[in-house]
Enzyme design. Sequence first.
Site, PDB file in Angstrom:
ATOM      1  N   SER A 209      73.681 101.117  -0.696  1.00  0.00           N
ATOM      2  CA  SER A 209      72.276 100.977  -1.046  1.00  0.00           C
ATOM      3  C   SER A 209      71.777 102.204  -1.825  1.00  0.00           C
ATOM      4  O   SER A 209      72.229 102.479  -2.926  1.00  0.00           O
ATOM      5  CB  SER A 209      71.459 100.737   0.224  1.00  0.00           C
ATOM      6  OG  SER A 209      70.157 100.301  -0.065  1.00  0.00           O
ATOM      7  N   ASP A 397      73.120  88.752   0.649  1.00  0.00           N
ATOM      8  CA  ASP A 397      72.466  90.029   0.326  1.00  0.00           C
ATOM      9  C   ASP A 397      71.160  89.805  -0.429  1.00  0.00           C
ATOM     10  O   ASP A 397      71.080  88.951  -1.315  1.00  0.00           O
ATOM     11  CB  ASP A 397      73.418  90.851  -0.545  1.00  0.00           C
ATOM     12  CG  ASP A 397      73.246  92.344  -0.356  1.00  0.00           C
ATOM     13  OD1 ASP A 397      72.095  92.788  -0.204  1.00  0.00           O
ATOM     14  OD2 ASP A 397      74.260  93.054  -0.356  1.00  0.00           O
ATOM     15  N   HIS A 427      72.589  92.610   3.497  1.00  0.00           N
ATOM     16  CA  HIS A 427      72.575  93.926   2.870  1.00  0.00           C
ATOM     17  C   HIS A 427      73.384  94.953   3.660  1.00  0.00           C
ATOM     18  O   HIS A 427      74.047  95.803   3.077  1.00  0.00           O
ATOM     19  CB  HIS A 427      71.128  94.396   2.724  1.00  0.00           C
ATOM     20  CG  HIS A 427      70.973  95.676   1.981  1.00  0.00           C
ATOM     21  ND1 HIS A 427      71.478  95.873   0.705  1.00  0.00           N
ATOM     22  CD2 HIS A 427      70.374  96.864   2.325  1.00  0.00           C
ATOM     23  CE1 HIS A 427      71.188  97.104   0.290  1.00  0.00           C
ATOM     24  NE2 HIS A 427      70.528  97.712   1.261  1.00  0.00           N
TER      25      HIS A 427
END
Length: 454
Positions: A209, A397, A427
């Site tokens: 991320s 995701d 995610h």
Amino acid sequence: MASKPEPMFPVWGSGGSSQGAFSLFSRFWPRAAATKDDHQIELALLADSGLKVVSPSASSDQSQLEPSLTSHESATTLATSASADVVAELLDVDIDSEGNYIHTLAIRNNNQQASNTPKARHSLVMTHGYFTGLGFFFRNYRELSQVPDWDIYSIDWLGMGRSSRPKYLSKRGESEDARVAHAESFFVESLEEWRQRMGIERMTLCGHSFGGYMSALYALKYPERVEKLVLVSPIGIPEAPPDFEDRLRQGHGPARRRIPPSDNNTPEYESAETTDAAVKAADAAAKTLNEPSRTRKLMFGMAMNLWERNFAPQWVVRTAGPLSRRLIDWYIGRFQWLSETQRTALSAYAHQISMLPGSSESALGDILRPGAFARRPLVDRLGSVAVPTVFMYGANDWVDFTGGEQVIRRIAGRVPTGLFRISQAGHNLHLENPAEFNNVLAGEMRAISSQSTL
């Protein structure tokens, strides 16, 4: 390093002025105590994953320690798992003369512990995402450490997790380019200082991320130090839609366009065969039927203004005082793929690192626009990447994997590439489906090992 008073509310903004009204409010709103010296919670989380965490002084093999390593402080042996067979160290690695340090988990060539074993040939460095810390990889360390001839390192970004919390002063009063460059340099250069102190010549850099965004930037600036780049659901790659911020201010979330409802009132999402007329009709119907309320518009507008002023989610948690743990428990409680014991341990850890003094967390508003689109998207910048690059996304995701596909189309044929979608995961794919995530990442590590023996 001498301890300093920890303010209830951090000093943010280009002018460096405190937020007086909130500071006054904090006198009447106590918060849970948090201290950087309390490693019990972190150690309990890591022990649950099968790690035996020791301090360097307690290590059975002092020869494995890097001679260039400077440790500000190390966690003592406070918690171990009864079945643990993977030895790890927690280190706070000094990166400057001002007392700043990077909190580090180190697993050094764990599968070959004999004192005469040569140093591992390769290093994997894992970097966490926003609002998390190195503890969020607790379901991955043990399996990844079994790859022969690899050292495993995981860090907390400077100003996050259990790393030191220097004052972060945004440049939001300057040009957007200056604002972004300042924030990116804060993280990239601290990672480079850490690498030098650790004596790591080259590394496979795996970032999740926000960590993927920063790891990509590091690889662009220091390609000679990166053996392979693994970007796990990285933020900040695609361009934002032209009208995205206007839609947010009007109270619209990032929803997909729909064609008119079918007879059974079940909406169907737009397909390649959808005609222009149907799209226009859908837009008109959505505007009529789903016009946001005045309250929703006001809330979205306030949230965007706070974002632009560098207020971060952690600020909300700290402001909640005695209710802060409930907020974290609610968030982690949604992780139904963890056991109840794991959720409790992870929630305690997330709460602790969120309650530490605010620092670089506020840089998120310098890097991303409201809605999580980068001010300087990576889709074009990664076109010049000079190292093998692999993308990993969850099958469910919220980060669009087509951003990774766009980058691959630009660099394919020049450097090795790959894209994996982890099944039954969103995610947080490393937490949701650790078996498949670990298998893919370990495969990338073994591929590097096999190439180096040719």
